[in-house]
Design an enzyme around this catalytic site. Structure first.
Site, mmCIF file in Angstrom:
data_model
loop_
_atom_site.group_PDB
_atom_site.id
_atom_site.type_symbol
_atom_site.label_atom_id
_atom_site.label_comp_id
_atom_site.label_asym_id
_atom_site.label_seq_id
_atom_site.Cartn_x
_atom_site.Cartn_y
_atom_site.Cartn_z
ATOM 1 N N ASP A 114 -8.105 8.699 0.518
ATOM 2 C CA ASP A 114 -6.609 8.119 1.335
ATOM 3 C C ASP A 114 -5.531 8.763 1.474
ATOM 4 O O ASP A 114 -5.239 9.946 0.525
ATOM 5 C CB ASP A 114 -6.327 6.642 1.026
ATOM 6 C CG ASP A 114 -6.162 5.445 1.714
ATOM 7 O OD1 ASP A 114 -4.595 5.253 2.677
ATOM 8 O OD2 ASP A 114 -6.737 4.342 2.421
ATOM 9 N N HIS A 158 -0.521 3.450 0.726
ATOM 10 C CA HIS A 158 -1.283 1.608 0.982
ATOM 11 C C HIS A 158 -3.042 2.602 0.370
ATOM 12 O O HIS A 158 -4.133 1.712 -0.073
ATOM 13 C CB HIS A 158 -1.646 3.541 2.602
ATOM 14 C CG HIS A 158 -3.390 3.147 3.474
ATOM 15 N ND1 HIS A 158 -4.259 3.329 3.294
ATOM 16 C CD2 HIS A 158 -2.868 1.826 4.451
ATOM 17 C CE1 HIS A 158 -4.536 2.678 4.621
ATOM 18 N NE2 HIS A 158 -4.298 1.888 5.061
ATOM 19 N N VAL A 179 -4.593 -11.486 -7.603
ATOM 20 C CA VAL A 179 -5.149 -10.355 -7.611
ATOM 21 C C VAL A 179 -6.518 -10.532 -8.239
ATOM 22 O O VAL A 179 -6.475 -9.872 -9.848
ATOM 23 C CB VAL A 179 -4.309 -9.636 -7.454
ATOM 24 C CG1 VAL A 179 -5.172 -7.884 -6.776
ATOM 25 C CG2 VAL A 179 -2.716 -9.636 -6.371
ATOM 26 N N SER A 187 -7.738 -0.998 7.983
ATOM 27 C CA SER A 187 -7.767 -0.770 6.976
ATOM 28 C C SER A 187 -8.150 -1.990 5.561
ATOM 29 O O SER A 187 -8.935 -1.397 4.752
ATOM 30 C CB SER A 187 -5.574 -0.524 6.428
ATOM 31 O OG SER A 187 -5.684 0.983 7.464
#
Length: 420
Positions: A81, A116, A134, A292
């Site tokens: 990536d 990203h 998270v 993605s």
């Protein structure tokens, strides 16, 4: 140089990133010195914020049950990536040495030139941090950053803010990851050309025991107003999995995703809480589903499986994912979500005896339908053994009826001759 179609829009802008010191490998890291934010708060590059809201992915995907069987320990997931920010609080201690496949690039693999790759890595293997909801799908897996993006000069040559992945950099990244011990290789993008180069890279990884997981295509960031792409490499190739995205409620959106025979499996890609280039958190794609991020979720689930079943092949890991996925009909796939939405706990508990409806098992021969007994139709008349008796009875009944009619006629004739 032809740019690839990234499966999600580049998140944020290129910023100067500070690299933090690695911490101990654990699910729980020391409390982070960062303010908290609500899930819907705008993410700000360079300003570390934590999202205190629990990740909805834990309940939606049944991760609490899956984590009783595996948390991804011992598995390395390569993220091919834009790089992965080593200084993110959720990724301290999670990274192994990486690679920049551009060669002579302006940034190392553990610095994210776009944001990203960090988001993808967080979905796969973010460690839990106090004050944040998270957490990655495989919170004990390792991340191998493979930077295949380059920050290129703009038309004036005055800045470097255009992210340009190429076929060559992606293919080189896949091969390097396979050579350096990655069991799972995440490629959150798709390309409709260079089939031979991608096929060679996927085969190379497969032969070295690695499963390539890639995007099935993201409509909103495809960068074309023309007809739909005919191909989605590397995801559609044998030996790889092509991942579609669904919304947070599990529904498929034609505005976000492509459909086709290449789709193997689906995962949520909307409103995903993950690591961000701020060094903290961000909730991404609130208004659409990005393949993605769905691809990253599948890679995390694959890491759980590879950890629990290290002696199985990449094909067997892929089979566990597709066979156990949630779908309407067990024996039927669709062009929108493939074999269905991932269910990691079901994949981990799956027992493959070769009799399950759905995708073909790599460990058993394909099931063949039971042959039906042949039926022949004879058009020749068949004699009935009761026919002689029926003839006799018929003649008897006919004779009796005739005699009765004759007697009736004689009786009436005599009655007419009698005096009134």
């Amino acid at each position: 140089m032809r740019a690839l179609r990234s499966a999600a829009a580049v998140v944020g802008i290129v910023v100067a990133l500070g690299l933090g010191a690695p911490a101990a490998d654990a699910d729980q890291t020391p409390p982070a010195s960062a303010p908290s934010m609500d899930a819907g708060q705008q993410c700000t590059p360079g300003k570390r914020l934590l999202s205190s809201a629990p990740s909805y992915l834990v309940d939606r995907l049944g991760l609490a049950e899956a984590w009783t069987l595996s948390r991804g320990r011992g598995v390395t997931v390569a993220v091919v990536d834009s790089g992965v920010q080593a200084g993110n609080v959720h990724l301290k201690g999670a990274l192994v040495p990486g690679f920049t496949s551009f060669g002579g690039g302006s940034a190392p693999a553990d610095a994210d030139v776009a944001g990203h790759g960090t988001a993808v890595a967080g979905l796969i293997a973010a460690r839990r941090v106090e004050g944040s909801g998270v957490i990655g799908i495989a919170p004990q897996a390792k991340i191998m950053p493979v930077r295949a993006f380059e920050a290129a000069p703009d038309s004036n040559g005055s800045s470097r803010d255009l992210v340009v992945p190429t076929t060559a950099s992606i293919v080189a990244g896949i091969r390097w990851a396979a050579d350096h011990g990655a069991q799972i290789i995440n490629v959150s993008l798709s390309d409709d050309g260079s089939a031979g180069a991608y096929r060679s890279a996927v085969d190379y990884a497969h032969d070295r025991g690695a499963l390539v997981i890639a995007s099935a295509g993201n409509r909103r960031t495809a960068g074309t107003d023309g007809p739909d792409p005919a191909h989605f490499y590397p995801g559609e190739l044998p030996g790889a999995l092509a991942v579609a995205a669904v919304l947070a409620d599990g529904s498929w959106s034609a505005e976000s995703s492509y459909a086709g025979e290449h789709v193997d499996i689906a995962a949520p890609g909307q409103s995903v809480p993950t690591a961000y280039i701020s060094g903290g958190d961000c909730v991404l794609n609130p208004d659409s589903a990005s393949s993605s991020y769905a691809t990253a979720i599948i890679s995390g689930a694959a890491a759980l499986i590879a950890s629990r079943y290290p002696d199985e092949s990449p094909d067997e890991w892929a089979f566990r994912l597709t066979q156990s996925a949630l779908r309407v009909s067990p024996g039927q796939r669709s062009d929108t979500v493939g074999w269905g939405e991932v269910r990691p706990a079901g994949a981990l508990a799956l027992i493959d005896d070769g009799s399950l409806p759905g995708p073909d098992s790599p460990a058993h021969p394909p099931q063949k339908p039971e042959p039906q007994a042949e039926r022949t139709v004879d058009l020749d008349p068949v004699s009935d053994p009761l026919d002689p008796a029926r003839v006799i009875v018929g003649w008897g009944l006919g004779a009796g009826a005739t005699i009765s009619i004759v007697l009736l006629l004689i009786s009436r004739s005599r009655a007419r001759r009698l005096p009134g």
